[in-house]
Enzyme design. Structure first.
Site, PDB file in Angstrom:
ATOM      1  N   GLU A 177       0.770  -0.837   0.248  1.00  0.00           N
ATOM      2  CA  GLU A 177       0.108   0.024  -0.048  1.00  0.00           C
ATOM      3  C   GLU A 177       0.638   0.784   0.207  1.00  0.00           C
ATOM      4  O   GLU A 177       0.796   1.901   1.005  1.00  0.00           O
ATOM      5  CB  GLU A 177      -1.169   0.191   1.595  1.00  0.00           C
ATOM      6  N   GLU A 369      -5.950  -8.191  -0.795  1.00  0.00           N
ATOM      7  CA  GLU A 369      -5.874  -7.806   1.041  1.00  0.00           C
ATOM      8  C   GLU A 369      -7.440  -8.162   0.236  1.00  0.00           C
ATOM      9  O   GLU A 369      -8.153  -7.190  -0.129  1.00  0.00           O
ATOM     10  CB  GLU A 369      -5.874  -7.042   1.505  1.00  0.00           C
TER      11      GLU A 369
END
Ligand code: BGP
Length: 472
Positions: A177, A369
């Site tokens: 991220e 995810e």
């Protein structure tokens, strides 16, 4: 789904590994993230962890002790039928201060065994090189990613892994991220602000340095093994306009670009024109090396990995109720229900996000995810009936299948988050559980660390066994 679709699971060292003082590991960011009210200010970089009270509890130091339980965990993954497993390597386990001449052999040895254990069961490793974690010494000495010095340290660390696992690991992710650095700068990138600093200047310089480090690591990876697949990673979730008012639509486009910015550079190899204009308007001046443009241009990624928990929503007037969600501020979407932590539940949003990313980049996507953080109850007979999690996963997997089958999006795999319960990144709680496998531990750090299969474990096992066909 395609025959070789990578059904899997995902965790990360910072939230599951623990063993902070074992095997020669050096102190890391995660060791100083507290539980409780000060966690957010520390993660945002506005509070110094050195000012925390002496009796502070640091949940990441032991986490769920994957360090001591990995064989047991991987045996459970094999029983689940996982075809892939995403995990991260702890940087300070390999280079304890980030600057040693030689890597820490004990740390590498730990991951040798870990990876061999996965391969023994035919599980494809997907390795995140840096997941919200780095040697604390680099934060203290250089102010972390604000310094270009970090580029060399990171590339040397990455190269060490590429050389060591040349024959064993094919899928790599350079930074988890990467856009999180804009929102939680200390957790995402070790950035702590000094008095009087312009936070935007610091964050964009750190972002630039990470982008160069990611591109140089990609270059070395392809030199070491041309078959390596190197991915970037985005905290994804499309931003919807609150209404068809063009001002709302424009605002949603701007919000999406704040996140796309990183991926635009990593996939297309250059700063997009809107970003150049934005930096100019904000008076941000980036220190760049003479070769930086060429480095970015010549070393783009092979695939795009993403996390998806929820969509977002924005209104230009900033009015109305706010909503929770994975870190980013959002307006409340009246069409969606929310999790116990106030994160909107939007499976259709996953299909929309996958299509938006594929339209924009035409690169394979990898959902690394996705999942529902919820409180689980252990029944008297030891069972855990997490139907709510099954509902969440089922609806999101269906949306993914529709994106692939009906829209033609290319998706390499799906690794739901926290397949073994772990510490929540944003809250530091154990009670915010994502797992298919329960870990006996509470928010105060007490528990046996025993592992137990949840109802969702059996359900997901069946999904994998049928390659998702049973969800049609
Ligand atoms: C992502 C992170 C993960 C993970 C997840 C869930 O942003 O990559 O590390 O924790 O979000 O968030 P949380 O743990 O706060 O519920």
């Amino acid at each position: 789904m395609q025959k070789d679709f990578l059904w899997g699971g995902a965790t990360a060292a910072n939230q599951s590994e623990g063993g902070f003082d074992r095997g020669g590991r050096g102190p890391a960011i995660v060791d100083v993230l507290p539980h409780g009210e000060y966690r957010m200010p520390v993660m945002e970089g506005v509070m110094d962890y050195r000012d925390l009270p002496a009796d502070t509890f640091y949940p990441g130091r032991e986490a769920v002790d994957a360090f001591g339980h990995y064989k047991e965990d991987i045996a459970l993954f094999a029983e689940l039928g996982l075809r892939s497993y995403r995990f991260s390597i702890s940087w300070s386990r390999i280079f304890p201060t980030g600057e040693e001449e030689e890597p820490n052999e004990a740390g590498l040895h730990y991951y040798d065994n870990y990876i061999d254990e996965l391969l023994k069961y035919g599980i494809e490793p997907v390795v995140t090189i840096c997941h919200f974690d780095m040697p604390l010494a680099l934060v203290e000495k250089y102010g972390s990613w604000r310094s270009r010095k970090l580029i060399d340290c990171y590339v040397r660390y990455a190269e060490t892994l590429f050389a060591r696992y040349k024959e064993k690991v094919r899928y790599w992710i350079t930074f988890n991220e990467i856009n999180m650095l804009m929102h939680l700068p200390f957790m995402g990138a070790g950035i702590r602000f000094e008095e009087g600093e312009n936070p935007l200047q610091v964050k964009y310089q750190a972002a630039h340095n990470e982008l160069i480090a990611s591109a140089l690591a990609t270059k070395r990876a392809h030199e070491i093994n041309p078959g390596f697949q190197i991915g970037c990673m985005l905290a994804a979730g499309s931003v919807y306009p609150y209404s068809c008012n063009p001002l709302d639509v424009w605002e949603s486009m701007k919000k999406d670009r704040e996140n796309y910015f990183f991926i635009d550079v990593q996939v297309r190899g250059e700063y997009p024109s809107y970003a150049k204009k934005f930096l100019e308007k904000e008076g941000i001046h980036l220190e760049m090396g003479a070769d930086d443009a060429a480095i970015l241009r010549e070393n783009t990624v092979d695939y795009i990995s993403l996390s998806y928990y929820n969509s977002r929503c924005v209104r230009a007037d900033g009015q109305g109720e706010a909503s929770g969600g994975n870190v980013f501020a959002s307006a409340k979407n009246p069409y969606l229900t929310c999790s116990q932590w106030g994160w909107p539940i939007d499976p259709m949003g996953l299909r929309i996000t996958l299509n938006a990313l594929y339209d924009r980049y035409q690169k394979p996507l990898f959902i690394v995810e996705n999942g529902l953080g919820a409180v689980d109850e252990v029944e008297a007979d030891g069972s855990i009936n997490d139907d709510y999690r099954i509902d969440y996963l089922r609806s999101h997997i269906r949306a993914m299948i529709e994106a692939v089958d009906e829209d033609g999006v290319e998706v390499l795999g799906y690794t739901p988050w926290g397949c073994v319960d772990l510490i929540s990144a944003t809250t530091g709680e154990m009670s915010k559980r994502y797992g298919l496998i329960y870990v006996e531990k509470d928010d105060a750090g007490h528990g046996t660390l025993d592992r137990r299969r949840k109802q969702s474990f059996y359900w997901y096992k069946d999904v994998i066994a049928h390659n998702g066909e049973n969800l049609r």
